[in-house]
Scaffold this motif. Structure first.
Motif, PDB file in Angstrom:
ATOM      1  N   ALA A 203       0.839  -1.194   0.000  1.00  0.00           N
ATOM      2  CA  ALA A 203       0.000   0.000   0.000  1.00  0.00           C
ATOM      3  C   ALA A 203       0.871   1.239   0.000  1.00  0.00           C
ATOM      4  CB  ALA A 203      -0.905   0.009   1.229  1.00  0.00           C
ATOM      5  N   TYR A 204       2.105   1.058   0.411  1.00  0.00           N
ATOM      6  CA  TYR A 204       3.055   2.159   0.482  1.00  0.00           C
ATOM      7  C   TYR A 204       4.316   1.774  -0.284  1.00  0.00           C
ATOM      8  CZ  TYR A 204      -0.044   3.632   4.182  1.00  0.00           C
ATOM      9  OH  TYR A 204      -1.142   4.003   4.885  1.00  0.00           O
TER      10      TYR A 204
ATOM     11  N   TYR B 282      -4.597  -2.280   3.960  1.00  0.00           N
ATOM     12  CA  TYR B 282      -5.128  -0.942   3.696  1.00  0.00           C
ATOM     13  C   TYR B 282      -6.596  -1.034   3.275  1.00  0.00           C
ATOM     14  CZ  TYR B 282      -5.632   3.658   1.548  1.00  0.00           C
ATOM     15  OH  TYR B 282      -6.069   4.907   1.206  1.00  0.00           O
TER      16      TYR B 282
ATOM     17  N   LYS C  25     -10.011   0.336   5.274  1.00  0.00           N
ATOM     18  CA  LYS C  25     -11.027   1.199   4.654  1.00  0.00           C
ATOM     19  C   LYS C  25     -12.403   0.540   4.697  1.00  0.00           C
ATOM     20  CE  LYS C  25      -8.615   4.739   3.418  1.00  0.00           C
ATOM     21  NZ  LYS C  25      -8.899   6.069   3.924  1.00  0.00           N
TER      22      LYS C  25
END
Length: 83
Positions: free
Chosen positions: A16-17, A37, A41
């Motif tokens: 996600a990063y 991630y 959410k």
């Protein structure tokens, strides 16, 4: 979710990063993988639903069930990305 199933899903997860190479391995810079991630959410949206909020307050659901549902959504989102 059993440990083996989680491990297999974790191995297929996208970051996600940003990742960078360190010590001959790819290491996350500042965070979680994309599955985590998406689950975060999904959980955020899920617990805001009136029905879920009511079930939580009345004790008709558990945090474990909510987490499992969030990861089900995350897995569906990852699968949709493959299409």
């Amino acid at each position: 979710m059993d440990n083996q199933n989680y491990t297999l899903k974790k191995e297929k997860a996208f970051p996600a990063y940003e990742y960078q190479k360190a010590y001959d391995q790819m290491m996350a810079v500042g965070g979680m993988d994309l599955r985590d991630y998406f689950a975060a959410k999904a959980m955020q949206a899920y617990v805001q639903l009136k029905e879920v909020s009511l079930a939580i307050s009345e004790g008709r659901t558990s945090s474990r069930k909510i987490c499992e549902a969030a990861y089900d959504w995350a897995d569906a989102m990852l699968k949709a990305r493959e299409q």
